[in-house]
Enzyme design. Sequence first.
Site, mmCIF file in Angstrom:
data_model
loop_
_atom_site.group_PDB
_atom_site.id
_atom_site.type_symbol
_atom_site.label_atom_id
_atom_site.label_comp_id
_atom_site.label_asym_id
_atom_site.label_seq_id
_atom_site.Cartn_x
_atom_site.Cartn_y
_atom_site.Cartn_z
ATOM 1 N N LYS A 1 0.811 -1.225 0.000
ATOM 2 C CA LYS A 1 0.000 0.000 0.000
ATOM 3 C C LYS A 1 0.842 1.272 0.000
ATOM 4 C CE LYS A 1 -2.010 -0.768 3.681
ATOM 5 N NZ LYS A 1 -1.845 -0.501 4.946
ATOM 6 N N ARG B 1 -9.449 1.160 9.254
ATOM 7 C CA ARG B 1 -8.969 -0.167 9.633
ATOM 8 C C ARG B 1 -9.999 -0.950 10.422
ATOM 9 N NH1 ARG B 1 -3.170 1.027 9.041
ATOM 10 N NH2 ARG B 1 -2.053 -0.872 9.498
ATOM 11 N N ARG C 1 11.391 -6.752 5.030
ATOM 12 C CA ARG C 1 11.371 -5.335 5.388
ATOM 13 C C ARG C 1 11.979 -5.128 6.778
ATOM 14 N NH1 ARG C 1 5.694 -2.256 5.160
ATOM 15 N NH2 ARG C 1 5.540 -2.701 7.371
ATOM 16 N N ARG D 1 11.917 -1.414 11.109
ATOM 17 C CA ARG D 1 10.771 -0.748 11.725
ATOM 18 C C ARG D 1 10.403 -1.462 13.021
ATOM 19 N NH1 ARG D 1 5.492 0.558 8.086
ATOM 20 N NH2 ARG D 1 4.418 -0.586 9.729
HETATM 21 P P1 ADP Z 1 1.122 -1.618 8.172
HETATM 22 O O1 ADP Z 1 -0.002 -1.521 7.195
HETATM 23 O O2 ADP Z 1 2.344 -2.280 7.594
HETATM 24 O O3 ADP Z 1 0.735 -2.211 9.491
HETATM 25 P P2 ADP Z 1 0.985 1.260 8.782
HETATM 26 O O4 ADP Z 1 2.100 2.219 8.625
HETATM 27 O O5 ADP Z 1 -0.231 1.472 7.957
HETATM 28 O O6 ADP Z 1 1.654 -0.163 8.492
HETATM 29 O O7 ADP Z 1 0.539 1.198 10.314
HETATM 30 C C1 ADP Z 1 1.445 0.989 11.361
HETATM 31 C C2 ADP Z 1 0.722 0.997 12.725
HETATM 32 O O8 ADP Z 1 0.142 2.293 12.942
HETATM 33 C C3 ADP Z 1 -0.460 0.037 12.872
HETATM 34 O O9 ADP Z 1 -0.055 -1.270 13.216
HETATM 35 C C4 ADP Z 1 -1.266 0.726 13.972
HETATM 36 O O10 ADP Z 1 -0.709 0.498 15.242
HETATM 37 C C5 ADP Z 1 -1.105 2.189 13.642
HETATM 38 N N1 ADP Z 1 -2.187 2.669 12.753
HETATM 39 C C6 ADP Z 1 -2.058 3.105 11.469
HETATM 40 N N2 ADP Z 1 -3.254 3.437 10.954
HETATM 41 C C7 ADP Z 1 -4.166 3.185 11.934
HETATM 42 C C8 ADP Z 1 -5.578 3.296 12.018
HETATM 43 N N3 ADP Z 1 -6.316 3.705 10.983
HETATM 44 N N4 ADP Z 1 -6.165 2.942 13.185
HETATM 45 C C9 ADP Z 1 -5.463 2.532 14.243
HETATM 46 N N5 ADP Z 1 -4.137 2.388 14.227
HETATM 47 C C10 ADP Z 1 -3.488 2.714 13.081
#
Ligand code: ADP
Length: 192
Positions: A13, A88, A127, A133
């Site tokens: 994404k 989410r 990754r 990360r």
């Molecule tokens: P990935 O899709 O690889 O998990 P993201 O960068 O989208 O990576 O998200 C990393 C973390 O940030 C998630 O695991 C969560 O803890 C938090 N996060 C991101 N977007 C949301 C959201 N919409 N609601 C709640 N937590 C979020």
Amino acid sequence: MRLVLLGAPGSGKGTQAARLKSYLEVPHISTGDLLRAEVAAGSPLGLQAKEVMARGDLVSDEILLGMLKDRFSRDDTRDGFILDGYPRNLAQAAALGELLTSLGQQFDAAVQLDVDNELLIERLAGRAQAEGRADDNPDSVRKRLKVYDDQTAPVIEFYRQQDQLTVVDGVGTLDEVFDRILAAIKVSRTPG
Ligand code: ADP
């Protein structure tokens, strides 16, 4: 173009959103990036989110909506955006609908990047080595995939039922997947 990009952790994404941003010339709004910036800045919100993110859980809907409203209050989102990482869960999907309605907007498509679990795990392991990360450790990866199945998969079903969902095969080269997304949203590869 107003896009919601959906997909499991490791589905690509973020990478595709960055490409779409330059191609479509609209801002890329990544809730993960917004949260990581708060963590890096050591803000009160960042301090609250840090642990939750590291273990792979969802940060509270309230924090997310506050951040999102703030981001959408900026003028650059008026003519388009690529939303990555939100919604989410079903509550966030409802909140997004309300926020956009209040702004007199609607998104054009929700695009799901589809990648099977085995490949996701492989990509995230790669990754973890490359980027380090904090949430790419095995426990957190397992947790994020479970959270995705339990909470985000219903969002995909919801958009499917609303006829707003486009599924794109996320397995292939970056160019192949990018071309599939453009085809799915009916944007030609070489405009003009
Ligand atoms: P990935 O899709 O690889 O998990 P993201 O960068 O989208 O990576 O998200 C990393 C973390 O940030 C998630 O695991 C969560 O803890 C938090 N996060 C991101 N977007 C949301 C959201 N919409 N609601 C709640 N937590 C979020």
